[in-house]
Enzyme design. Structure first.
Site, PDB file in Angstrom:
ATOM      1  CD  GLU A  57      26.502  61.877 -11.206  1.00  0.00           C
ATOM      2  OE1 GLU A  57      27.685  61.464 -11.223  1.00  0.00           O
ATOM      3  OE2 GLU A  57      26.184  63.003 -10.781  1.00  0.00           O
ATOM      4  CG  ASP A  61      19.703  64.106 -12.671  1.00  0.00           C
ATOM      5  OD1 ASP A  61      19.562  64.264 -11.452  1.00  0.00           O
ATOM      6  OD2 ASP A  61      19.390  64.970 -13.517  1.00  0.00           O
ATOM      7  CG  ASN A 128      26.792  62.098  -7.517  1.00  0.00           C
ATOM      8  OD1 ASN A 128      25.704  62.637  -7.368  1.00  0.00           O
ATOM      9  ND2 ASN A 128      27.937  62.743  -7.344  1.00  0.00           N
ATOM     10  CD  GLU A 131      21.588  61.500  -9.490  1.00  0.00           C
ATOM     11  OE1 GLU A 131      20.695  62.317  -9.223  1.00  0.00           O
ATOM     12  OE2 GLU A 131      22.726  61.844  -9.883  1.00  0.00           O
TER      13      GLU A 131
END
Lengths: 242, 242
Positions: A57, A61, A128, A131
Protein backbone atom coordinates in the site's frame (compact mmCIF):
# COMPACT_ATOMS: atom_id res chain seq x y z
CA UNK A 1 -6.63 -33.28 3.24
CA UNK A 2 -4.64 -30.83 1.14
CA UNK A 3 -1.36 -29.49 2.47
CA UNK A 4 -0.83 -25.75 3.02
CA UNK A 5 1.37 -25.64 -0.05
CA UNK A 6 -1.25 -27.26 -2.24
CA UNK A 7 -3.84 -24.88 -0.85
CA UNK A 8 -1.67 -21.86 -1.63
CA UNK A 9 -0.96 -23.08 -5.10
CA UNK A 10 -4.64 -23.57 -5.90
CA UNK A 11 -5.52 -20.17 -4.39
CA UNK A 12 -2.93 -18.50 -6.63
CA UNK A 13 -4.25 -20.30 -9.70
CA UNK A 14 -7.77 -19.18 -8.89
CA UNK A 15 -6.57 -15.60 -8.35
CA UNK A 16 -4.80 -15.61 -11.73
CA UNK A 17 -8.02 -16.70 -13.42
CA UNK A 18 -10.03 -13.98 -11.68
CA UNK A 19 -7.57 -11.20 -12.55
CA UNK A 20 -7.50 -12.31 -16.17
CA UNK A 21 -11.29 -12.48 -16.48
CA UNK A 22 -12.23 -9.44 -14.38
CA UNK A 23 -9.36 -7.02 -15.03
CA UNK A 24 -8.22 -8.33 -18.40
CA UNK A 25 -4.51 -8.89 -17.97
CA UNK A 26 -2.23 -11.82 -17.14
CA UNK A 27 -0.31 -11.44 -13.90
CA UNK A 28 3.13 -13.06 -13.63
CA UNK A 29 4.23 -12.89 -10.00
CA UNK A 30 1.01 -14.13 -8.46
CA UNK A 31 2.17 -13.94 -4.88
CA UNK A 32 2.37 -10.12 -5.16
CA UNK A 33 -1.31 -9.93 -6.07
CA UNK A 34 -2.24 -12.34 -3.34
CA UNK A 35 -0.40 -10.14 -0.88
CA UNK A 36 -2.14 -7.07 -2.30
CA UNK A 37 -5.62 -8.43 -1.63
CA UNK A 38 -4.78 -9.38 1.96
CA UNK A 39 -5.85 -6.44 4.13
CA UNK A 40 -4.39 -5.99 7.58
CA UNK A 41 -7.66 -6.72 9.38
CA UNK A 42 -7.69 -10.37 8.32
CA UNK A 43 -5.18 -12.56 10.07
CA UNK A 44 -3.75 -14.28 7.03
CA UNK A 45 -0.70 -16.47 6.55
CA UNK A 46 1.10 -17.76 3.49
CA UNK A 47 3.50 -20.69 3.77
CA UNK A 48 3.29 -20.23 7.52
CA UNK A 49 4.21 -16.53 7.49
CA UNK A 50 1.89 -13.74 8.63
CA UNK A 51 1.17 -11.49 5.64
CA UNK A 52 -0.63 -8.19 5.00
CA UNK A 53 -0.74 -5.64 2.19
CA UNK A 54 0.56 -2.66 4.20
CA UNK A 55 3.96 -2.42 2.55
CA UNK A 56 2.45 -2.74 -0.91
CA UNK A 57 0.00 0.00 0.00
CA UNK A 58 2.92 2.33 0.82
CA UNK A 59 4.41 1.59 -2.59
CA UNK A 60 1.11 1.78 -4.50
CA UNK A 61 0.30 5.14 -2.93
CA UNK A 62 3.50 6.58 -4.45
CA UNK A 63 2.79 4.89 -7.80
CA UNK A 64 -0.67 6.44 -7.95
CA UNK A 65 0.65 9.88 -7.03
CA UNK A 66 3.11 9.73 -9.91
CA UNK A 67 0.67 8.29 -12.44
CA UNK A 68 -1.86 11.02 -11.74
CA UNK A 69 0.86 13.72 -11.67
CA UNK A 70 2.10 12.61 -15.10
CA UNK A 71 -1.40 12.42 -16.53
CA UNK A 72 -2.35 15.90 -15.30
CA UNK A 73 1.00 17.35 -16.37
CA UNK A 74 0.26 16.37 -19.97
CA UNK A 75 -3.47 17.01 -19.91
CA UNK A 76 -3.10 20.58 -18.60
CA UNK A 77 0.03 22.04 -20.20
CA UNK A 78 -0.84 25.57 -19.11
CA UNK A 79 -1.94 25.02 -15.52
CA UNK A 80 0.37 25.77 -12.62
CA UNK A 81 1.56 23.33 -9.99
CA UNK A 82 -1.01 24.58 -7.46
CA UNK A 83 -3.83 23.47 -9.74
CA UNK A 84 -2.11 20.15 -10.49
CA UNK A 85 -1.57 19.42 -6.78
CA UNK A 86 -5.17 20.25 -5.90
CA UNK A 87 -6.71 18.16 -8.70
CA UNK A 88 -4.44 15.23 -7.94
CA UNK A 89 -5.46 15.23 -4.29
CA UNK A 90 -9.11 15.20 -5.34
CA UNK A 91 -8.49 12.22 -7.66
CA UNK A 92 -6.48 10.00 -5.33
CA UNK A 93 -8.56 10.51 -2.20
CA UNK A 94 -9.85 7.41 -0.43
CA UNK A 95 -13.43 8.02 -1.51
CA UNK A 96 -12.48 7.86 -5.20
CA UNK A 97 -10.18 4.90 -4.70
CA UNK A 98 -12.99 2.95 -3.03
CA UNK A 99 -15.25 3.86 -5.94
CA UNK A 100 -12.72 2.56 -8.47
CA UNK A 101 -12.23 -0.64 -6.51
CA UNK A 102 -15.98 -1.20 -6.65
CA UNK A 103 -16.60 -0.20 -10.23
CA UNK A 104 -13.69 -2.20 -11.68
CA UNK A 105 -14.94 -5.21 -9.72
CA UNK A 106 -11.65 -5.47 -7.88
CA UNK A 107 -13.90 -5.85 -4.86
CA UNK A 108 -15.23 -9.15 -6.27
CA UNK A 109 -11.74 -10.55 -6.39
CA UNK A 110 -10.87 -9.36 -2.90
CA UNK A 111 -14.07 -10.60 -1.31
CA UNK A 112 -13.63 -14.10 -2.73
CA UNK A 113 -10.43 -14.39 -0.71
CA UNK A 114 -11.60 -12.92 2.59
CA UNK A 115 -12.08 -15.50 5.30
CA UNK A 116 -15.71 -15.75 6.41
CA UNK A 117 -14.70 -14.84 9.96
CA UNK A 118 -12.78 -11.59 10.23
CA UNK A 119 -12.73 -8.33 12.14
CA UNK A 120 -14.91 -5.48 10.92
CA UNK A 121 -13.04 -3.76 8.10
CA UNK A 122 -12.11 -0.09 8.56
CA UNK A 123 -13.99 2.29 6.26
CA UNK A 124 -11.12 2.92 3.91
CA UNK A 125 -9.93 -0.66 3.49
CA UNK A 126 -11.07 -0.96 -0.11
CA UNK A 127 -9.20 2.16 -1.24
CA UNK A 128 -6.09 0.91 0.57
CA UNK A 129 -6.46 -2.45 -1.13
CA UNK A 130 -6.63 -0.75 -4.52
CA UNK A 131 -3.39 1.09 -3.67
CA UNK A 132 -1.74 -2.22 -2.74
CA UNK A 133 -3.01 -3.78 -5.94
CA UNK A 134 -1.51 -0.93 -7.98
CA UNK A 135 1.75 -1.53 -6.07
CA UNK A 136 1.61 -5.19 -7.12
CA UNK A 137 0.97 -4.34 -10.79
CA UNK A 138 3.87 -1.86 -10.68
CA UNK A 139 6.32 -4.47 -9.35
CA UNK A 140 5.00 -7.20 -11.63
CA UNK A 141 4.52 -5.31 -14.89
CA UNK A 142 6.51 -2.09 -14.59
CA UNK A 143 5.57 1.56 -14.45
CA UNK A 144 4.35 2.01 -18.04
CA UNK A 145 1.91 -0.88 -17.87
CA UNK A 146 0.65 0.38 -14.55
CA UNK A 147 0.17 3.89 -15.96
CA UNK A 148 -1.91 2.59 -18.88
CA UNK A 149 -3.97 0.39 -16.58
CA UNK A 150 -4.89 3.20 -14.20
CA UNK A 151 -5.40 5.84 -16.85
CA UNK A 152 -7.79 3.57 -18.74
CA UNK A 153 -9.97 3.74 -15.60
CA UNK A 154 -10.05 7.51 -15.79
CA UNK A 155 -10.81 7.38 -19.49
CA UNK A 156 -13.58 4.88 -18.87
CA UNK A 157 -15.08 7.66 -16.76
CA UNK A 158 -14.97 5.64 -13.58
CA UNK A 159 -13.26 8.78 -12.40
CA UNK A 160 -14.89 11.70 -14.15
CA UNK A 161 -12.00 14.11 -14.20
CA UNK A 162 -13.94 16.96 -15.78
CA UNK A 163 -16.49 16.69 -13.00
CA UNK A 164 -13.77 16.64 -10.36
CA UNK A 165 -12.27 19.82 -11.78
CA UNK A 166 -15.57 21.64 -12.04
CA UNK A 167 -16.69 20.66 -8.53
CA UNK A 168 -17.20 23.61 -6.32
CA UNK A 169 -14.23 24.00 -4.10
CA UNK A 170 -16.20 25.18 -1.12
CA UNK A 171 -14.91 23.17 1.77
CA UNK A 172 -17.00 24.93 4.37
CA UNK A 173 -20.23 23.88 2.62
CA UNK A 174 -18.93 20.38 2.11
CA UNK A 175 -17.99 20.14 5.76
CA UNK A 176 -21.40 21.42 6.90
CA UNK A 177 -23.12 18.95 4.61
CA UNK A 178 -20.97 16.05 5.79
CA UNK A 179 -21.57 16.84 9.45
CA UNK A 180 -25.30 17.23 8.92
CA UNK A 181 -25.51 13.91 7.09
CA UNK A 182 -23.48 12.12 9.75
CA UNK A 183 -25.18 13.86 12.69
CA UNK A 184 -21.98 15.46 13.93
CA UNK A 185 -22.01 18.66 15.95
CA UNK A 186 -19.88 21.23 14.08
CA UNK A 187 -18.66 24.51 15.59
CA UNK A 188 -16.41 27.30 14.33
CA UNK A 189 -14.50 29.60 16.70
CA UNK A 190 -12.71 32.66 15.46
CA UNK A 191 -10.10 34.70 17.30
CA UNK A 192 -8.35 37.89 16.30
CA UNK A 193 -4.66 37.62 17.12
CA UNK A 194 -2.35 40.41 18.23
CA UNK A 195 -0.62 40.50 14.85
CA UNK A 196 -4.00 41.13 13.16
CA UNK A 197 -4.21 37.60 11.85
CA UNK A 198 -7.28 35.49 12.44
CA UNK A 199 -7.35 32.05 13.92
CA UNK A 200 -10.19 29.69 13.19
CA UNK A 201 -10.74 26.57 15.25
CA UNK A 202 -13.11 23.85 14.13
CA UNK A 203 -14.61 21.58 16.76
CA UNK A 204 -16.58 18.48 15.92
CA UNK A 205 -18.48 16.83 18.75
CA UNK A 206 -16.57 19.13 21.13
CA UNK A 207 -13.15 17.99 19.94
CA UNK A 208 -10.70 20.22 18.15
CA UNK A 209 -10.30 18.84 14.67
CA UNK A 210 -8.46 21.61 12.87
CA UNK A 211 -7.28 25.17 13.18
CA UNK A 212 -5.71 27.68 10.83
CA UNK A 213 -4.23 31.16 11.08
CA UNK A 214 -4.54 33.54 8.12
CA UNK A 215 -4.62 37.27 7.46
CA UNK A 216 -8.40 37.18 6.96
CA UNK A 217 -11.27 35.17 8.38
CA UNK A 218 -12.44 33.81 5.04
CA UNK A 219 -9.09 32.31 4.17
CA UNK A 220 -8.65 30.87 7.68
CA UNK A 221 -12.15 29.34 7.54
CA UNK A 222 -11.52 27.86 4.11
CA UNK A 223 -8.21 26.28 5.07
CA UNK A 224 -9.41 25.01 8.45
CA UNK A 225 -12.50 23.54 6.73
CA UNK A 226 -10.34 21.87 4.12
CA UNK A 227 -8.15 20.23 6.78
CA UNK A 228 -11.20 19.11 8.76
CA UNK A 229 -13.02 17.83 5.69
CA UNK A 230 -9.99 15.88 4.45
CA UNK A 231 -9.54 14.34 7.89
CA UNK A 232 -13.15 13.19 7.94
CA UNK A 233 -13.16 11.90 4.38
CA UNK A 234 -9.91 10.04 4.78
CA UNK A 235 -11.04 8.82 8.21
CA UNK A 236 -7.87 10.14 9.74
CA UNK A 237 -9.88 11.76 12.48
CA UNK A 238 -11.95 8.82 13.64
CA UNK A 239 -10.49 9.19 17.11
CA UNK A 240 -11.96 12.64 17.31
CA UNK A 241 -15.45 12.01 16.04
CA UNK A 242 -16.36 8.73 17.69
CA UNK B 1 23.29 40.00 -33.75
CA UNK B 2 21.88 36.52 -33.18
CA UNK B 3 18.14 36.02 -33.24
CA UNK B 4 16.31 34.67 -30.19
CA UNK B 5 15.92 31.36 -31.97
CA UNK B 6 19.62 31.07 -32.72
CA UNK B 7 20.40 31.97 -29.13
CA UNK B 8 18.04 29.29 -27.82
CA UNK B 9 19.48 26.74 -30.16
CA UNK B 10 23.05 27.42 -29.06
CA UNK B 11 22.02 27.42 -25.38
CA UNK B 12 20.41 24.00 -25.81
CA UNK B 13 23.52 22.65 -27.54
CA UNK B 14 25.70 23.91 -24.71
CA UNK B 15 23.35 22.39 -22.15
CA UNK B 16 23.50 19.02 -23.91
CA UNK B 17 27.29 19.08 -23.78
CA UNK B 18 27.27 19.94 -20.07
CA UNK B 19 24.81 17.20 -19.13
CA UNK B 20 26.81 14.65 -21.08
CA UNK B 21 30.13 15.67 -19.53
CA UNK B 22 28.96 16.33 -15.97
CA UNK B 23 26.16 13.82 -15.47
CA UNK B 24 27.22 11.23 -18.04
CA UNK B 25 24.12 10.67 -20.13
CA UNK B 26 22.76 11.96 -23.45
CA UNK B 27 19.53 13.91 -23.14
CA UNK B 28 17.06 13.81 -26.02
CA UNK B 29 14.38 16.42 -25.41
CA UNK B 30 16.70 19.27 -24.50
CA UNK B 31 13.97 21.81 -23.90
CA UNK B 32 12.77 19.80 -20.89
CA UNK B 33 16.16 20.09 -19.22
CA UNK B 34 16.39 23.75 -20.06
CA UNK B 35 13.02 24.24 -18.40
CA UNK B 36 14.18 22.20 -15.40
CA UNK B 37 17.16 24.47 -14.71
CA UNK B 38 15.06 27.64 -14.91
CA UNK B 39 13.99 28.46 -11.33
CA UNK B 40 10.99 30.68 -10.70
CA UNK B 41 13.08 33.52 -9.27
CA UNK B 42 14.71 34.30 -12.59
CA UNK B 43 12.47 35.97 -15.13
CA UNK B 44 13.28 33.76 -18.09
CA UNK B 45 11.67 33.38 -21.49
CA UNK B 46 12.06 30.86 -24.27
CA UNK B 47 10.85 31.64 -27.80
CA UNK B 48 9.11 34.64 -26.29
CA UNK B 49 7.21 32.66 -23.63
CA UNK B 50 7.73 33.10 -19.90
CA UNK B 51 9.03 29.81 -18.48
CA UNK B 52 9.82 28.33 -15.04
CA UNK B 53 10.45 24.88 -13.62
CA UNK B 54 7.51 24.81 -11.20
CA UNK B 55 5.41 22.28 -13.09
CA UNK B 56 8.40 19.98 -13.58
CA UNK B 57 9.13 20.28 -9.87
CA UNK B 58 5.61 19.00 -9.09
CA UNK B 59 6.24 16.00 -11.35
CA UNK B 60 9.80 15.36 -10.15
CA UNK B 61 8.68 15.41 -6.53
CA UNK B 62 6.32 12.49 -7.26
CA UNK B 63 9.01 10.67 -9.28
CA UNK B 64 11.46 10.92 -6.37
CA UNK B 65 8.87 9.71 -3.87
CA UNK B 66 8.26 6.62 -5.96
CA UNK B 67 11.92 5.92 -6.69
CA UNK B 68 12.82 6.05 -3.02
CA UNK B 69 9.70 4.05 -2.04
CA UNK B 70 10.65 1.31 -4.50
CA UNK B 71 14.27 1.29 -3.39
CA UNK B 72 13.38 1.03 0.30
CA UNK B 73 10.68 -1.57 -0.37
CA UNK B 74 13.31 -3.90 -1.84
CA UNK B 75 16.15 -2.98 0.50
CA UNK B 76 14.12 -3.63 3.65
CA UNK B 77 11.85 -6.59 2.95
CA UNK B 78 10.95 -7.03 6.61
CA UNK B 79 10.31 -3.43 7.68
CA UNK B 80 6.80 -2.07 8.02
CA UNK B 81 5.33 0.87 6.13
CA UNK B 82 5.85 3.22 9.10
CA UNK B 83 9.60 2.68 8.87
CA UNK B 84 9.58 3.03 5.08
CA UNK B 85 7.61 6.29 5.24
CA UNK B 86 9.90 7.77 7.89
CA UNK B 87 13.14 6.87 6.09
CA UNK B 88 11.82 8.12 2.77
CA UNK B 89 10.92 11.49 4.25
CA UNK B 90 14.45 11.76 5.68
CA UNK B 91 15.97 10.98 2.26
CA UNK B 92 13.90 13.31 0.09
CA UNK B 93 13.98 16.34 2.38
CA UNK B 94 15.18 19.60 0.87
CA UNK B 95 18.46 19.53 2.78
CA UNK B 96 19.45 16.23 1.18
CA UNK B 97 18.25 17.28 -2.25
CA UNK B 98 20.37 20.43 -2.10
CA UNK B 99 23.33 18.29 -1.07
CA UNK B 100 22.85 15.98 -4.05
CA UNK B 101 22.49 18.93 -6.43
CA UNK B 102 25.84 20.21 -5.16
CA UNK B 103 27.75 16.96 -5.01
CA UNK B 104 26.65 15.75 -8.45
CA UNK B 105 27.69 19.13 -9.85
CA UNK B 106 24.18 19.77 -11.12
CA UNK B 107 24.72 23.16 -9.52
CA UNK B 108 27.50 23.89 -12.04
CA UNK B 109 25.12 23.36 -14.92
CA UNK B 110 22.38 25.46 -13.36
CA UNK B 111 24.64 28.35 -12.43
CA UNK B 112 26.02 28.59 -15.96
CA UNK B 113 22.53 29.42 -17.17
CA UNK B 114 21.46 31.86 -14.47
CA UNK B 115 21.35 35.45 -15.64
CA UNK B 116 23.89 37.62 -13.82
CA UNK B 117 21.08 39.86 -12.58
CA UNK B 118 18.38 38.01 -10.70
CA UNK B 119 16.41 38.14 -7.47
CA UNK B 120 17.91 36.50 -4.38
CA UNK B 121 17.19 32.79 -4.61
CA UNK B 122 15.08 31.25 -1.85
CA UNK B 123 16.97 28.82 0.40
CA UNK B 124 15.54 25.68 -1.09
CA UNK B 125 15.86 26.54 -4.76
CA UNK B 126 18.61 24.05 -5.47
CA UNK B 127 16.63 21.12 -4.05
CA UNK B 128 13.61 22.22 -6.06
CA UNK B 129 15.76 22.43 -9.17
CA UNK B 130 16.98 18.89 -8.61
CA UNK B 131 13.34 17.77 -8.37
CA UNK B 132 12.57 19.52 -11.65
CA UNK B 133 15.61 17.95 -13.24
CA UNK B 134 14.45 14.49 -12.13
CA UNK B 135 11.05 15.34 -13.66
CA UNK B 136 12.80 16.16 -16.95
CA UNK B 137 14.82 12.91 -16.94
CA UNK B 138 11.60 10.99 -16.22
CA UNK B 139 9.76 12.51 -19.18
CA UNK B 140 12.76 12.24 -21.49
CA UNK B 141 14.14 8.83 -20.57
CA UNK B 142 11.33 7.01 -18.75
CA UNK B 143 10.93 5.76 -15.20
CA UNK B 144 13.48 2.94 -15.25
CA UNK B 145 16.33 5.14 -16.46
CA UNK B 146 15.42 7.74 -13.89
CA UNK B 147 15.36 5.12 -11.12
CA UNK B 148 18.85 3.91 -12.03
CA UNK B 149 20.16 7.46 -12.25
CA UNK B 150 18.93 8.48 -8.81
CA UNK B 151 19.77 5.20 -7.08
CA UNK B 152 23.33 5.40 -8.35
CA UNK B 153 23.62 8.59 -6.28
CA UNK B 154 22.59 6.73 -3.15
CA UNK B 155 25.00 3.93 -3.96
CA UNK B 156 27.78 6.45 -4.56
CA UNK B 157 27.16 7.47 -0.96
CA UNK B 158 26.16 11.00 -1.84
CA UNK B 159 23.21 10.03 0.28
CA UNK B 160 24.47 7.75 3.02
CA UNK B 161 21.38 5.74 3.68
CA UNK B 162 22.83 3.73 6.54
CA UNK B 163 23.68 6.96 8.31
CA UNK B 164 20.22 8.34 7.69
CA UNK B 165 18.67 5.25 9.24
CA UNK B 166 20.92 5.23 12.26
CA UNK B 167 20.43 8.94 12.97
CA UNK B 168 18.80 9.61 16.26
CA UNK B 169 15.17 10.26 15.81
CA UNK B 170 14.92 12.77 18.60
CA UNK B 171 13.16 15.72 17.07
CA UNK B 172 13.15 17.80 20.23
CA UNK B 173 16.96 17.67 20.42
CA UNK B 174 17.28 18.37 16.73
CA UNK B 175 14.94 21.31 17.03
CA UNK B 176 16.84 22.72 20.02
CA UNK B 177 20.11 22.32 18.17
CA UNK B 178 18.77 23.95 15.01
CA UNK B 179 17.36 26.93 16.91
CA UNK B 180 20.56 27.39 18.88
CA UNK B 181 22.65 27.28 15.71
CA UNK B 182 20.38 29.76 13.93
CA UNK B 183 19.89 32.01 16.95
CA UNK B 184 16.14 31.46 17.11
CA UNK B 185 14.20 31.82 20.32
CA UNK B 186 12.43 28.52 20.99
CA UNK B 187 9.62 28.08 23.55
CA UNK B 188 7.42 25.15 24.51
CA UNK B 189 4.00 25.65 26.14
CA UNK B 190 2.03 22.76 27.54
CA UNK B 191 -1.62 22.73 28.48
CA UNK B 192 -3.72 20.00 30.08
CA UNK B 193 -7.05 19.76 28.32
CA UNK B 194 -10.41 18.86 29.83
CA UNK B 195 -10.34 15.43 28.23
CA UNK B 196 -7.00 14.69 29.95
CA UNK B 197 -5.06 15.12 26.74
CA UNK B 198 -2.05 17.40 26.58
CA UNK B 199 -1.52 20.15 24.10
CA UNK B 200 1.97 21.35 23.27
CA UNK B 201 2.52 24.61 21.44
CA UNK B 202 5.91 25.50 20.00
CA UNK B 203 6.72 29.16 19.48
CA UNK B 204 9.78 30.31 17.59
CA UNK B 205 10.63 33.97 17.82
CA UNK B 206 7.22 34.50 19.47
CA UNK B 207 5.27 32.99 16.59
CA UNK B 208 3.29 29.77 16.83
CA UNK B 209 4.98 27.27 14.58
CA UNK B 210 3.34 24.00 15.58
CA UNK B 211 1.04 22.40 18.07
CA UNK B 212 -0.04 18.88 18.86
CA UNK B 213 -2.54 17.17 21.13
CA UNK B 214 -1.76 13.72 22.52
CA UNK B 215 -2.66 11.60 25.54
CA UNK B 216 0.74 12.31 27.13
CA UNK B 217 3.18 15.22 27.15
CA UNK B 218 6.09 13.26 25.72
CA UNK B 219 4.19 12.19 22.62
CA UNK B 220 2.73 15.68 22.12
CA UNK B 221 6.21 17.23 22.45
CA UNK B 222 7.72 14.74 20.04
CA UNK B 223 5.08 15.27 17.38
CA UNK B 224 4.99 19.05 17.73
CA UNK B 225 8.80 19.11 17.55
CA UNK B 226 8.74 16.94 14.44
CA UNK B 227 6.28 19.29 12.70
CA UNK B 228 8.29 22.35 13.71
CA UNK B 229 11.59 20.79 12.69
CA UNK B 230 10.28 19.67 9.31
CA UNK B 231 8.88 23.15 8.68
CA UNK B 232 12.23 24.75 9.45
CA UNK B 233 14.27 22.27 7.45
CA UNK B 234 11.98 22.45 4.45
CA UNK B 235 11.82 26.24 4.83
CA UNK B 236 8.04 26.03 4.84
CA UNK B 237 7.93 28.28 7.85
CA UNK B 238 10.11 31.11 6.66
CA UNK B 239 7.26 33.54 7.27
CA UNK B 240 7.30 32.60 10.91
CA UNK B 241 10.98 32.80 11.65
CA UNK B 242 12.06 35.89 9.76
Amino acid sequence: MKSDKENNSSRLKYLKKLIKSILGFSPQNLYLYYLAITPRFVEATFNGERISNERLEFLGDAVLDLIVAQYLFHKFPHKDEGFLTEIRSRIVNTENLCKIAKETNLIEIVEKFLPTQHKTPPNNWLGNTLESFIGAIFLDKGYDFCYKFFISLIKDKIIDIEKIISEENNYKSRLLEYCQKNKLNLEFFSEKLQNNNFKIKILINNKLISEYIAPNIKRAEKEASKIAYDKLINKKATIYVL
